[in-house]
Motif scaffolding. Sequence first.
Motif, mmCIF file in Angstrom:
data_model
loop_
_atom_site.group_PDB
_atom_site.id
_atom_site.type_symbol
_atom_site.label_atom_id
_atom_site.label_comp_id
_atom_site.label_asym_id
_atom_site.label_seq_id
_atom_site.Cartn_x
_atom_site.Cartn_y
_atom_site.Cartn_z
ATOM 1 N N ARG A 161 -1.287 -3.933 -4.994
ATOM 2 C CA ARG A 161 0.084 -3.916 -4.482
ATOM 3 C C ARG A 161 0.627 -5.329 -4.519
ATOM 4 N NH1 ARG A 161 1.656 0.633 -1.676
ATOM 5 N NH2 ARG A 161 3.006 -0.294 -0.114
ATOM 6 N N LEU A 162 1.769 -5.495 -5.147
ATOM 7 C CA LEU A 162 2.376 -6.819 -5.257
ATOM 8 C C LEU A 162 3.531 -6.940 -4.278
ATOM 9 C CD1 LEU A 162 2.494 -7.331 -9.128
ATOM 10 C CD2 LEU A 162 0.859 -8.289 -7.483
ATOM 11 N N LEU A 163 3.521 -8.027 -3.530
ATOM 12 C CA LEU A 163 4.591 -8.279 -2.574
ATOM 13 C C LEU A 163 5.635 -9.139 -3.279
ATOM 14 C CD1 LEU A 163 5.392 -7.710 0.335
ATOM 15 C CD2 LEU A 163 4.185 -9.791 1.016
ATOM 16 N N LEU A 164 6.724 -8.506 -3.701
ATOM 17 C CA LEU A 164 7.741 -9.203 -4.494
ATOM 18 C C LEU A 164 9.077 -9.170 -3.765
ATOM 19 C CD1 LEU A 164 6.478 -7.779 -7.877
ATOM 20 C CD2 LEU A 164 6.269 -10.156 -7.110
ATOM 21 N N ILE A 165 9.008 -9.604 -2.499
ATOM 22 C CA ILE A 165 10.200 -9.704 -1.658
ATOM 23 C C ILE A 165 10.533 -11.191 -1.533
ATOM 24 C CG2 ILE A 165 9.536 -7.580 -0.461
ATOM 25 C CD1 ILE A 165 8.651 -9.225 1.933
ATOM 26 N N PRO A 166 11.651 -11.527 -0.884
ATOM 27 C CA PRO A 166 11.983 -12.964 -0.752
ATOM 28 C C PRO A 166 11.066 -13.705 0.229
ATOM 29 C CG PRO A 166 13.937 -11.566 -0.520
ATOM 30 C CD PRO A 166 12.752 -10.664 -0.430
ATOM 31 N N GLY A 167 9.930 -13.161 0.541
ATOM 32 C CA GLY A 167 8.944 -13.805 1.403
ATOM 33 C C GLY A 167 8.716 -13.003 2.650
ATOM 34 N N PRO A 168 7.433 -12.921 3.106
ATOM 35 C CA PRO A 168 6.240 -13.510 2.486
ATOM 36 C C PRO A 168 6.054 -13.037 1.044
ATOM 37 C CG PRO A 168 5.680 -12.318 4.536
ATOM 38 C CD PRO A 168 7.109 -12.126 4.290
ATOM 39 N N ILE A 169 5.392 -13.890 0.255
ATOM 40 C CA ILE A 169 5.175 -13.604 -1.157
ATOM 41 C C ILE A 169 3.681 -13.378 -1.394
ATOM 42 C CG2 ILE A 169 7.203 -14.969 -1.797
ATOM 43 C CD1 ILE A 169 5.233 -17.232 -2.660
ATOM 44 N N GLU A 170 3.302 -13.230 -2.653
ATOM 45 C CA GLU A 170 1.874 -13.196 -2.999
ATOM 46 C C GLU A 170 1.314 -14.617 -2.879
ATOM 47 O OE1 GLU A 170 -0.335 -10.664 -4.192
ATOM 48 O OE2 GLU A 170 1.214 -9.383 -3.326
ATOM 49 N N GLN A 180 -4.388 -10.960 1.955
ATOM 50 C CA GLN A 180 -3.011 -11.085 1.460
ATOM 51 C C GLN A 180 -2.046 -10.560 2.524
ATOM 52 O OE1 GLN A 180 -1.087 -12.391 -0.875
ATOM 53 N NE2 GLN A 180 0.727 -11.299 -0.159
ATOM 54 N N THR A 181 -1.020 -11.340 2.775
ATOM 55 C CA THR A 181 -0.017 -11.024 3.779
ATOM 56 C C THR A 181 0.739 -9.749 3.411
ATOM 57 O OG1 THR A 181 0.217 -13.405 4.051
ATOM 58 C CG2 THR A 181 1.956 -12.025 5.004
ATOM 59 N N LEU A 182 0.971 -8.917 4.405
ATOM 60 C CA LEU A 182 1.824 -7.748 4.209
ATOM 61 C C LEU A 182 3.275 -8.145 4.454
ATOM 62 C CD1 LEU A 182 -0.265 -5.147 6.256
ATOM 63 C CD2 LEU A 182 -0.080 -5.269 3.761
ATOM 64 N N VAL A 187 7.921 -5.766 7.160
ATOM 65 C CA VAL A 187 8.421 -4.409 7.410
ATOM 66 C C VAL A 187 7.568 -3.360 6.694
ATOM 67 C CG1 VAL A 187 10.773 -5.068 8.020
ATOM 68 C CG2 VAL A 187 10.191 -4.698 5.611
ATOM 69 N N ASP A 188 6.361 -3.730 6.301
ATOM 70 C CA ASP A 188 5.409 -2.772 5.743
ATOM 71 C C ASP A 188 5.032 -1.762 6.833
ATOM 72 O OD1 ASP A 188 3.002 -2.501 3.513
ATOM 73 O OD2 ASP A 188 2.318 -2.056 5.555
ATOM 74 N N PRO A 189 5.032 -0.468 6.504
ATOM 75 C CA PRO A 189 4.717 0.540 7.534
ATOM 76 C C PRO A 189 3.371 0.272 8.219
ATOM 77 C CG PRO A 189 5.510 1.598 5.528
ATOM 78 C CD PRO A 189 5.363 0.144 5.207
ATOM 79 N N GLY A 190 2.388 -0.168 7.460
ATOM 80 C CA GLY A 190 1.087 -0.471 8.059
ATOM 81 C C GLY A 190 1.192 -1.617 9.045
ATOM 82 N N PHE A 191 1.935 -2.655 8.669
ATOM 83 C CA PHE A 191 2.083 -3.795 9.577
ATOM 84 C C PHE A 191 2.898 -3.413 10.803
ATOM 85 C CE2 PHE A 191 4.477 -7.472 11.169
ATOM 86 C CZ PHE A 191 3.404 -8.163 11.705
ATOM 87 N N ILE A 192 3.946 -2.636 10.599
ATOM 88 C CA ILE A 192 4.765 -2.202 11.740
ATOM 89 C C ILE A 192 3.881 -1.499 12.764
ATOM 90 C CG2 ILE A 192 6.584 -0.584 12.449
ATOM 91 C CD1 ILE A 192 8.008 -1.265 9.784
ATOM 92 N N ASN A 193 3.000 -0.640 12.274
ATOM 93 C CA ASN A 193 2.118 0.091 13.173
ATOM 94 C C ASN A 193 1.143 -0.857 13.887
ATOM 95 O OD1 ASN A 193 1.249 2.714 14.176
ATOM 96 N ND2 ASN A 193 -0.682 2.181 13.171
ATOM 97 N N THR A 194 0.587 -1.799 13.123
ATOM 98 C CA THR A 194 -0.348 -2.765 13.714
ATOM 99 C C THR A 194 0.340 -3.612 14.779
ATOM 100 O OG1 THR A 194 -1.591 -2.869 11.657
ATOM 101 C CG2 THR A 194 -1.874 -4.712 13.171
#
Lengths: 395, 395
Positions: free
Chosen positions: A11-20, B32-34, B37-44
Amino acid sequence: EFRKMSDPNKRLLLIPGPIEFHESVLAANGRQTLSHVDPGFINTFGETIEQIRSVVLTETGQPFVMSGSGTLGLEAVASNLIQRGDKALVCNTGYFADAMTDCLTRFGAEVTEVKSPLGEAVDVEAVVAALHVGPFKLLHIIHVESSLSIGNDIETIALAARKIQPEILICVDGVCATGAEELRFDAWDIDAAFTGSQKACGVPPGLMILVLSQRAMKHIKPQTYYSDLTRWLPIMQAYEKRVGSYFCTPSVNLVVALNVSLTRLLNVYGGMEKIFVTMKTIGQNMRDRVLAMGLKLVSPSGKGASNTMTSIYYPDNVDGGQFRSAMSKHNCIIAGGLHPAIKTKYFRIGHMGISALEPERGHLEQLVAAMESCLRECGHVFPKDYVPSQPLAQL
Amino acid sequence: EFRKMSDPNKRLLLIPGPIEFHESVLAANGRQTLSHVDPGFINTFGETIEQIRSVVLTETGQPFVMSGSGTLGLEAVASNLIQRGDKALVCNTGYFADAMTDCLTRFGAEVTEVKSPLGEAVDVEAVVAALHVGPFKLLHIIHVESSLSIGNDIETIALAARKIQPEILICVDGVCATGAEELRFDAWDIDAAFTGSQKACGVPPGLMILVLSQRAMKHIKPQTYYSDLTRWLPIMQAYEKRVGSYFCTPSVNLVVALNVSLTRLLNVYGGMEKIFVTMKTIGQNMRDRVLAMGLKLVSPSGKGASNTMTSIYYPDNVDGGQFRSAMSKHNCIIAGGLHPAIKTKYFRIGHMGISALEPERGHLEQLVAAMESCLRECGHVFPKDYVPSQPLAQL
């Protein structure tokens, strides 16, 4: 095959941050914490402070590394440089400028805003006109307005402002920019620049990095306790001299991780000059590709666009939620809209850090391929001449 | 053999924090940072907010998890609950009470201090007398004054204060205590309690954890921007309802790590009641051992002592620098003195987190063995009846 290192199951995190983040950065973050006065940590912290100068291209600027989110940067600037009744000029290009106006107002500033039409960069002429009406103690410009992917022309605005008001404090919100977009702290005579660790600096969220000019240092009159820079300054000076000191316990792991990441920026990736050029190319390539897909950008493609991220309208017949969810199934996490006026009408993609600077990972190709599949899945019809699955630069 | 899991080649961080962290906590911090607003992180994050209530034993308290050091806790309390001219009573037992007085003063409070003689806990009678002279809007007590290893009797002070001034806001600085020392937020009718992640909560530094009572919530009038709790409250409420929201980007990795660590406190270690008992035993055992070695404690051994850490005078003929350096060679990192009046005359050891709650690791035995060797090396003569190398509890 250009997708050498790409793993379509990651899964690639390609949002304006946090990033990969780079594996070595994450490893540093996951190691047993050192004492904040451990000789090894003292040396790492001292070196990191020096690295920050190299990242923003300053010889005499004073770096501060504070535990907090990027938002703490707004507070550190406003609460230390502003006194009740001071006049501030905010170049307002969106959400994060609204936040700075709120923050400056909280600390007693009388704020004037130069507002840009939605998606447009700061109008230099309008800023010049406002400065002539001035005077202002502080001018605030956002380098990359990440709610809309606007890239403001810091150089032109800063040099123009300095000519009109030689003593004005020029503050740059570099949250989605610093470490990637061209910033020349000394050459452009900037007084304050800050960012959060989780953007182009390539470190998990939790650090706020601020640099102040010697001009700005003379204006420090703290209005808070935690972000009181008169308390942080001796700490930064001590660590830079490789001596431990204490006001707050630093976020040891994140500081070590920052050291690892900035070492990559300054050495492995060839330094800031090279990164500035690479990022401009990547930003333009990404916008070109998006336009070729028949999509519409929120901010214009050339001047006025950010190179670390891109904001894109959903095609009229594409449902935003369905598209983002399809992208997630393709292992690409992208961001929804943020600007209240058009929040549900567009999405945002981040393309900075290792996803931009290590093309052999194939992150951006994976992103483009996923966009192609998901847009098609959601009913978008590509222009007849669109050639899919091409490496970004070869369009 | 009691040193089962102990590896004498591993450097142990046995200072009042950061402490040794569990492998699973560090692993969480290194992943690796989520997306925030990742559903898994929201739950955590939502679950973590609930866990914090269980840690401080409250049903109705409102937790806040903010990016920053423990010092941000002082600011969050003072800048939200204090208005210019408000009167505050600070129980001053050392360095960190001085800090709170500074912080309260910065936000306009008129501070009265009840000062204890060096090394002594808060004198309840003196606080009662001051409260009768009052009234005060806020009473501040430090649970563990970590500059001197004082453990204050929060229960007695809080209940007495509430009787005299039913509406007073009772604030507990729990920085070296919460997660280890007995704290009953609801039963003792506390209004504010905060800590930093890197102490007994067992997570690398970078998070400030605060709980406010509903009484305190009614008094929030923010004086800053970053620690403005009216901005943080809707975020905490949203995440607890398992909905993403945004003011600042949370320190995602640290929040996930906190979730892992609090799960250990609440489940693996048997919950807070059991931890309170264990920590009291460990604190007393450690002080007994230190006294048996012929050393002198900075704060008294029974009532008034902290159980998470111990402050110990160097014997007259022992050089502090030489001793700490010898300890470091024995892979035990301990802390020097902090209180300005006696800074060079004593050292501090931390015994909380996994070092206390996972005795099978043998950390504290390794610490005691190192102290025995290094004290001897530095010229200390042990009492004739001292039996070295005994497990802590079997002295």
